[in-house]
Structures are given as structure tokens and as C-alpha cells.
Design a protein around this motif. Structure first.
Motif, mmCIF file in Angstrom:
data_model
loop_
_atom_site.group_PDB
_atom_site.id
_atom_site.type_symbol
_atom_site.label_atom_id
_atom_site.label_comp_id
_atom_site.label_asym_id
_atom_site.label_seq_id
_atom_site.Cartn_x
_atom_site.Cartn_y
_atom_site.Cartn_z
ATOM 1 N N VAL A 32 -19.702 -38.177 -9.640
ATOM 2 C CA VAL A 32 -19.134 -37.977 -8.795
ATOM 3 C C VAL A 32 -19.750 -37.447 -7.366
ATOM 4 C CG1 VAL A 32 -16.927 -36.686 -7.750
ATOM 5 C CG2 VAL A 32 -16.952 -37.422 -9.995
ATOM 6 N N ASP A 33 -19.693 -38.065 -6.259
ATOM 7 C CA ASP A 33 -20.444 -37.561 -5.254
ATOM 8 C C ASP A 33 -19.436 -37.244 -3.974
ATOM 9 O OD1 ASP A 33 -19.372 -39.852 -4.026
ATOM 10 O OD2 ASP A 33 -21.108 -40.760 -3.836
ATOM 11 N N ALA A 34 -18.110 -37.209 -3.992
ATOM 12 C CA ALA A 34 -17.174 -36.600 -3.119
ATOM 13 C C ALA A 34 -16.038 -36.346 -3.898
ATOM 14 C CB ALA A 34 -16.999 -37.892 -2.118
ATOM 15 N N VAL A 35 -15.425 -35.292 -3.172
ATOM 16 C CA VAL A 35 -14.183 -34.643 -3.643
ATOM 17 C C VAL A 35 -13.287 -34.595 -2.333
ATOM 18 C CG1 VAL A 35 -12.940 -32.562 -4.848
ATOM 19 C CG2 VAL A 35 -15.125 -33.471 -5.645
ATOM 20 N N PHE A 36 -12.195 -34.950 -2.608
ATOM 21 C CA PHE A 36 -11.332 -34.812 -1.325
ATOM 22 C C PHE A 36 -10.226 -33.802 -1.699
ATOM 23 C CE2 PHE A 36 -12.906 -39.178 -1.356
ATOM 24 C CZ PHE A 36 -13.145 -39.171 -0.094
ATOM 25 N N GLY A 37 -10.080 -32.438 -0.652
ATOM 26 C CA GLY A 37 -8.987 -31.635 -1.479
ATOM 27 C C GLY A 37 -8.814 -30.402 -0.338
ATOM 28 N N ILE A 38 -7.953 -29.633 -0.804
ATOM 29 C CA ILE A 38 -7.582 -28.497 -0.042
ATOM 30 C C ILE A 38 -7.506 -27.256 -1.002
ATOM 31 C CG2 ILE A 38 -5.667 -27.486 1.258
ATOM 32 C CD1 ILE A 38 -4.748 -29.869 2.225
ATOM 33 N N PRO A 39 -8.112 -26.136 -0.715
ATOM 34 C CA PRO A 39 -8.276 -24.998 -1.476
ATOM 35 C C PRO A 39 -6.726 -24.344 -1.445
ATOM 36 C CG PRO A 39 -9.229 -24.300 0.549
ATOM 37 C CD PRO A 39 -9.097 -25.828 0.422
ATOM 38 N N GLY A 40 -6.349 -23.543 -2.479
ATOM 39 C CA GLY A 40 -5.340 -22.614 -2.748
ATOM 40 C C GLY A 40 -5.430 -21.659 -3.747
ATOM 41 N N GLY A 41 -4.476 -20.856 -3.907
ATOM 42 C CA GLY A 41 -4.608 -19.768 -4.921
ATOM 43 C C GLY A 41 -5.198 -20.278 -6.106
ATOM 44 N N LEU A 76 -11.262 -48.017 -4.077
ATOM 45 C CA LEU A 76 -11.119 -49.452 -3.821
ATOM 46 C C LEU A 76 -12.058 -49.909 -3.107
ATOM 47 C CD1 LEU A 76 -7.392 -49.359 -2.835
ATOM 48 C CD2 LEU A 76 -8.159 -50.708 -4.642
ATOM 49 N N ALA A 77 -12.700 -49.039 -2.415
ATOM 50 C CA ALA A 77 -13.944 -49.597 -1.591
ATOM 51 C C ALA A 77 -15.259 -49.808 -2.212
ATOM 52 C CB ALA A 77 -14.168 -48.485 -0.349
ATOM 53 N N THR A 78 -15.346 -49.093 -3.212
ATOM 54 C CA THR A 78 -16.487 -48.635 -3.850
ATOM 55 C C THR A 78 -16.522 -49.130 -5.353
ATOM 56 O OG1 THR A 78 -15.964 -46.470 -4.681
ATOM 57 C CG2 THR A 78 -16.990 -46.682 -2.645
ATOM 58 N N GLY A 79 -15.360 -49.339 -6.141
ATOM 59 C CA GLY A 79 -15.246 -49.540 -7.417
ATOM 60 C C GLY A 79 -15.424 -48.571 -8.373
ATOM 61 N N ARG A 80 -15.716 -47.393 -8.014
ATOM 62 C CA ARG A 80 -16.006 -46.034 -8.503
ATOM 63 C C ARG A 80 -14.770 -45.181 -8.287
ATOM 64 N NH1 ARG A 80 -20.500 -46.117 -5.208
ATOM 65 N NH2 ARG A 80 -19.874 -44.149 -4.242
ATOM 66 N N PRO A 81 -14.509 -44.311 -9.538
ATOM 67 C CA PRO A 81 -13.406 -43.531 -9.455
ATOM 68 C C PRO A 81 -13.469 -42.651 -8.159
ATOM 69 C CG PRO A 81 -14.573 -42.747 -11.097
ATOM 70 C CD PRO A 81 -15.307 -44.014 -10.895
ATOM 71 N N GLY A 82 -12.016 -42.158 -7.684
ATOM 72 C CA GLY A 82 -12.053 -41.404 -6.556
ATOM 73 C C GLY A 82 -11.260 -40.212 -7.027
ATOM 74 N N VAL A 83 -11.731 -38.904 -6.606
ATOM 75 C CA VAL A 83 -11.283 -37.833 -7.141
ATOM 76 C C VAL A 83 -10.696 -36.926 -5.895
ATOM 77 C CG1 VAL A 83 -12.305 -35.275 -8.124
ATOM 78 C CG2 VAL A 83 -13.366 -37.752 -8.535
ATOM 79 N N CYS A 84 -9.542 -36.083 -5.992
ATOM 80 C CA CYS A 84 -8.933 -35.198 -5.337
ATOM 81 C C CYS A 84 -8.595 -33.813 -5.957
ATOM 82 C CB CYS A 84 -7.547 -35.914 -4.608
ATOM 83 S SG CYS A 84 -6.383 -36.551 -5.931
ATOM 84 N N MET A 85 -8.815 -32.869 -5.310
ATOM 85 C CA MET A 85 -8.565 -31.870 -5.820
ATOM 86 C C MET A 85 -7.432 -30.819 -4.920
ATOM 87 S SD MET A 85 -11.493 -29.301 -7.724
ATOM 88 C CE MET A 85 -12.162 -28.811 -6.292
ATOM 89 N N VAL A 86 -6.426 -30.041 -5.742
ATOM 90 C CA VAL A 86 -5.383 -29.465 -4.725
ATOM 91 C C VAL A 86 -5.020 -28.331 -5.791
ATOM 92 C CG1 VAL A 86 -4.689 -31.404 -3.603
ATOM 93 C CG2 VAL A 86 -3.537 -30.739 -5.498
ATOM 94 N N THR A 87 -4.402 -27.543 -5.128
ATOM 95 C CA THR A 87 -3.782 -26.241 -5.972
ATOM 96 C C THR A 87 -2.528 -26.422 -6.455
ATOM 97 O OG1 THR A 87 -3.534 -23.855 -5.593
ATOM 98 C CG2 THR A 87 -2.543 -25.280 -3.922
ATOM 99 N N SER A 88 -1.689 -25.502 -7.068
ATOM 100 C CA SER A 88 -0.702 -25.788 -8.014
ATOM 101 C C SER A 88 0.742 -25.889 -6.989
ATOM 102 C CB SER A 88 -0.410 -24.364 -8.829
ATOM 103 O OG SER A 88 -0.263 -23.247 -8.103
ATOM 104 N N GLY A 89 1.595 -25.893 -7.914
ATOM 105 C CA GLY A 89 3.000 -25.896 -6.916
ATOM 106 C C GLY A 89 3.309 -27.133 -6.067
ATOM 107 N N PRO A 90 3.194 -26.686 -4.688
ATOM 108 C CA PRO A 90 3.577 -27.673 -3.436
ATOM 109 C C PRO A 90 2.240 -28.348 -3.370
ATOM 110 C CG PRO A 90 3.295 -25.469 -2.647
ATOM 111 C CD PRO A 90 3.442 -25.161 -3.977
ATOM 112 N N GLY A 91 1.011 -27.874 -3.513
ATOM 113 C CA GLY A 91 -0.003 -28.600 -3.373
ATOM 114 C C GLY A 91 -0.091 -29.844 -4.296
#
Length: 552
Positions: A32-41, A76-91
Motif C-alpha cells: 500500500v502507498d496511499a490511505v484515504f481517511g479521517i481520524p476519530g477516537g 480502478l485507475a491503477t488495478g491495485r487495491p484501494g485503502v480507506c480508514m475511518v473510525t467507529s460508529g458514524p465514521g
């Protein structure tokens, strides 16, 4: 005399790190070289090692939905898996739509969510949501991790599942105490996936039968679906098409799998397709479906779809075979392997003197193309037709550019009037039809392919749903280009909703602007010289009235 012996060295001790560090190291180890996300508790413990990483780039999005779609765009653009990371609950629940979108379009995405501490699971704790249960029907697989020692193995398994067989999203839900706990780290780790054995090699007997049917048919069609792109089989497809001489139609999800400029390409089938493509399927005596699933937007009413055609259906997912249309020759396998074996089988048929004669078939299809070309009307008032604008952007950007569309009329225009010559240059939400897909997915595509020119073709309704990710683009230095159009982004509103006397929709709040912007926030705006009469009805319920001041 005392004998001195050298002690035998034991196994090297495994390093002890936290579960959060194990998570980040595992992401690095799977490439993995990129992670899309928002931090939370609940996910916060992972952010210190993430920001310390020299291999991972974290893109701080403005909304969790943006993180999910950006991961899809990257994949879709690279053919490699995309990664996202968020917190619990509403995130986590904000990821439900992009996860469902990735599931419908078979996009390899790994979604990592924080979860409340193990002791609070099931107690309705603060920001607790059973995201594993919620996403069970819309993920290829999901995991709930409550022990730090399981993190590395689970991450390895998640990426293996997301990328093998039929690709799809995998969710990894990790309890906060597992991220904080110390553990021994080892890599690689053996997988524990009993029963998961996806088939990739096709059955040779079925392939030979398909080749025989191709050379004996008089009116064959190659129906190409998104599975060909997922299998990276564009080169094999081109060889098969040229060896057989059969016409090719590419579905919405397969645009770019076969060059639009190729003489054998008839265009896109279905309700928004070309007359030649639709006519070819309806009059065919054989349809060879490669990585396609006969969805309703292609077939329309199944009972009347291609009534005289025998079906060869190749797909990596056996559940798709004969799900909508009965397959006379079912082939389960990876499209790359299926098409390569099919080319060899067709060559054998040709070597034995058996070759199809499609001259009469091509005469009919060429007449369709000439009589009913794809086109559009130019406005009588001298303004630019939206199709022309999209077509012109496509020509100026060139065949290497990546186009990402939202959902609605603008999506169909972008699929129809941009000439796609290469795989990975057309990204859209096909199965779920998710409004708001374009801007974050374009952002993810640009992160994955920084040297490519990336265009988001959007409508005003779609744009309003996720336009906050333009701030992400500006702050993160992700220069996408945007073309937004009034009145073509509200869930296929061109069909079945109230139209004005000139064909325009009477919908409340519609902007009369057509603009082009880039990710740095610059915006060129064009106002259409149209103003409703005082008191004109704008709402479909005929209750909303505009209060425009009278002008002298």
C-alpha cells in the motif's frame, strides 16, 4: 579437562510492537502507498504510526464517503487495491455507500474501521455500530479483530480476498484495545481461509465448444463486460476479436477494454447504447459474453432480449453464470485465461479449415452504423450542446486522460462522446449508480496515477453531494479537473419526471450554470442567458414559484 561448547543460537525473538504499529507495517508489506481517511477516537491509535511511516501517504478527506470513493477511484485507475480508514460508529456507517458501490462493481477495496474497545462491544457504547453486521451483504468478506496478534494475518487475508477471484471490498473492523495492546510481529503470516479456492483456469472442453460455435455462427457478437478490465485482458480481447472477425460491443463498465476507433467496435449496448450495438445483440445468433452479467440496463426486458441467440457465458464468478440469461456454454474462469485459451481453440478450428463467414453480417451492421450514427442536436440559439463540450474535452485531453463520471445524463454523454482507446481511462459507478462518485473517485485516481490528466465529469446534483473533496484536492496538492453541468445529475431525472415546455426539467433549486474547474479551486463559469418568467413554476409539484424582480 573441561570441554567448552558453543551454545546453539535459538530463534531470533520477534519484535514486540503495538497492534497499531502491526497494522501499519502490514499495510506497508502488502504494498500500500496511499490511505484515504479521517481520524476519530477508535482508530486514533493507528494514526501515530501511520504519520510516522515513510511509505504510506495519508490523504485527509472531508467526509468518510469521500474516503471510500477515493479508494475505489485509486483501485480502478491503477488495478491495485484501494485503502480507506475511518473510525467507529458514524465514521464507519458513512462508508456503507462506497462499500456497496465497490461491491456492485467488483472493485478491490480494503476498508479499515476502528471499533470501540472489546469490553464495550454489544453494550451500545458511545460511537458503537455493528459495522461487520451492517456490511455483511455488501462485502466479499469482513473481519472483526479483537486481539492484536491477529492483525497482521487479517490484513494479509483481507488483501488476498479483495484481489483474487472476483475482486471486491473487504472490511477489517479492529477494536481500539487491540490497536493499543502489545504483540509480537511476524511477516509473512500463513492464511487461514478454509474453503476459499477461486477458479481461474477454464475447462478446456467448454472452451473448445465455444470456439466451435464461433466458427459455425453466422451472426456472432462479443459482449465485453467489466470483468475483462478486472482481469487485465484487453490485449487478449483484441487478439480474439481480430482472429474471429466478430463485432465487439463494450458495456458501460468495459469502456476502454477495446478501442473505440477499431473498425469492429460497435459501441455501447443497452438503453443508452448505439443502434448498431443494440441491433447486433438483438439479431445475433451467438453472443459470447466475457466478464459481463446481463444486467437490466443492457438487456431491458429479458424475455425479448436477443431471442435468437445462443449464449456462451464466461465469468470468474460461478454465481453469475445463467443468473439472468441461460448459458448454453458456461465457462468459469478468469477472463484473461479464458480469452487466451479461446484464441488458441479458434486457431485450431481455423487450422482445420473451419472459419466463419460474416460478410453478410457485417454488411447489415455497417448499414446500421451509417443509417443511425451516434449524434446530437446543436441548440438553435447558438449555445454549446453539452455533448459537444464533453466531446471536445475528450479530444483535447487525449487518449491517455482518465475520465471519471458521476451518475445521470452527463455520465451517459461522457460514456458516449469521449473516445476511449485504453483500459483504465473510464471510471464510473455502474451497478449502484452512486451520485457523488465523481469528485472523490477522480481524486483517488489522480493519487494513483499522478502523471495522468484526470477529469471529473459531473452534474450539479452529484457535485453538491461530495464537492467538499475539492478542498481535499487543494490542500493535498491533487490537481484534478472538473466539468460540472446543470440539470444532469439528479438520479436519471431525464426519465419519468416533469419536463418544461422546451424539454428542460422543472426542478427546484436547479442551477443554470455550466462550468469547468480544477482541483486548485479555480473556476470558469458560464451563465446561460435564461431567466424564468415572473411567477414561473419551477417545482415538479407545481407549488414553487419564483419571485424574480421585474425589469424595465
Amino acid at each position: 579437562m573441561t570441554e567448552h561448547t558453543t551454545p546453539t543460537p535459538g530463534p531470533r525473538p520477534r519484535p514486540r510492537i503495538t497492534g497499531a504499529q502491526a497494522l501499519i507495517r502490514s499495510l506497508e508489506n502488502v504494498g500500500v502507498d496511499a490511505v484515504f481517511g479521517i481520524p476519530g477516537g477508535a482508530i486514533l491509535p493507528a494514526y501515530d504510526p501511520l504519520l510516522d511511516s515513510k511509505k504510506l501517504r495519508h490523504v485527509l478527506v472531508r467526509h468518510e464517503q469521500g474516503a471510500g470513493h477515493a479508494a475505489s477511484g485509486y483501485a480502478l485507475a491503477t488495478g491495485r487495491p484501494g485503502v480507506c480508514m475511518v473510525t467507529s460508529g458514524p465514521g464507519a456507517t458513512n462508508l456503507v455507500t462506497p462499500i456497496a458501490d465497490a461491491y456492485m462493481d467488483s472493485v478491490p477495496v480494503v476498508a479499515i474501521t476502528g471499533q470501540v474497545p472489546t469490553a464495550l462491544i454489544g453494550t451500545d457504547g458511545f460511537q458503537e455500530a455493528d459495522i461487520s453486521g451492517i456490511t455483511l451483504p455488501i462485502t466479499k468478506h469482513n473481519f472483526l479483530v479483537t486481539n492484536a496478534r491477529d492483525i497482521a494475518r487479517t490484513i494479509g487475508e483481507a488483501f488476498h480476498l479483495a484481489c483474487t477471484g472476483r475482486p471486491g471490498p473487504v472490511l477489517v473492523d479492529i477494536a481500539k484495545d487491540a490497536l493499543q495492546a502489545p504483540t509480537e510481529y511476524d511477516w509473512p503470516v500463513p492464511f487461514e481461509l478454509p474453503g476459499y479456492r477461486p477458479v481461474s483456469r477454464p475447462h478446456s472442453k467448454q472452451v473448445r465448444e465455444a470456439a466451435r460455435m464461433i466458427v459455425e455462427a453466422r451472426r456472432p457478437v462479443l459482449l465485453v463486460g467489466g470483468g475483462v478490465l478486472k482481469a487485465r485482458a484487453a490485449a487478449q480481447l483484441a487478439e480474439l476479436a481480430e482472429r474471429t472477425g466478430a463485432p465487439v460491443v463494450t458495456t458501460l463498465m468495459a469502456r476502454g477494454a477495446f478501442p473505440d476507433s477499431h473498425r469492429q467496435h460497435l459501441g455501447m449496448p443497452g438503453m443508452h447504447g448505439t443502434v448498431a450495438a443494440v441491433g447486433a445483440l438483438q439479431k445475433a445468433d451467438l453472443i459470447v459474453a466475457l466478464g459481463a452479467r446481463f444486467d437490466d440496463r443492457v438487456t431491458g426486458k429479458l424475455a425479448s432480449f436477443a431471442p435468437g441467440a445462443a449464449i456462451v457465458h464466461a465469468d470468474i464468478d460461478p454465481a453469475e453464470i445463467s443468473k439472468n440469461r441461460h448459458a448454453d456454454v458456461p465457462i468459469v474462469g478468469d477472463c484473461r485465461d479464458v480469452i487466451a485459451d479461446l484464441v488458441a481453440a479458434v486457431n485450431s478450428e481455423h487450422a482445420a479449415g473451419r472459419k466463419g463467414d460474416y460478410s453478410a453480417w457485417w454488411a447489415l451492421l455497417d448499414n446500421m452504423r451509417t443509417t443511425y450514427p451516434l449524434g446530437y442536436e446543436q441548440p438553435a440559439d447558438g449555445s454549446l450542446a453539452p455533448q459537444y463540450v464533453i466531446e471536445r474535452i475528450g479530444k483535447m485531453a487525449g487518449p491517455e486522460a482518465v475520465f471519471v463520471a458521476g451518475v445521470g445524463q452527463h455520465q451517459m454523454w461522457a460514456a458516449q462522446f469521449v473516445s476511449y482507446q485504453r483500459p483504465g481511462t473510464w471510471l464510473n459507478s455502474g451497478g449502484l449508480g452512486t451520485m457523488g462518485f465523481a469528485v472523490p473517485a477522480a481524486m483517488g485516481a489522480k493519487v494513483g496515477r499522478p502523471d495522468a490528466q484526470v477529469w471529473a465529469i459531473d452534474g450539479d446534483g452529484c457535485f453538491q453531494m461530495t464537492n467538499q473533496e475539492l478542498a481535499t484536492c487543494a490542500l493535498e496538492g491533487i490537481p484534478i479537473k472538473l466539468r460540472a453541468r446543470r440539470g444532469c445529475g439528479r438520479r436519471d431525472r431525464d426519465r419519468g419526471q416533469d419536463r418544461g415546455p422546451a424539454g428542460g426539467h422543472r426542478l427546484r433549486g436547479a442551477s443554470r450554470r455550466d462550468g469547468v474547474a480544477d482541483g486548485a479551486g479555480r473556476h470558469e463559469q458560464r451563465r446561460h442567458p435564461v431567466r424564468p418568467r415572473h411567477g414561473a413554476r419551477l417545482g415538479p409539484d407545481r407549488l414553487t414559484r419564483a419571485r424574480w424582480p421585474r425589469t424595465k
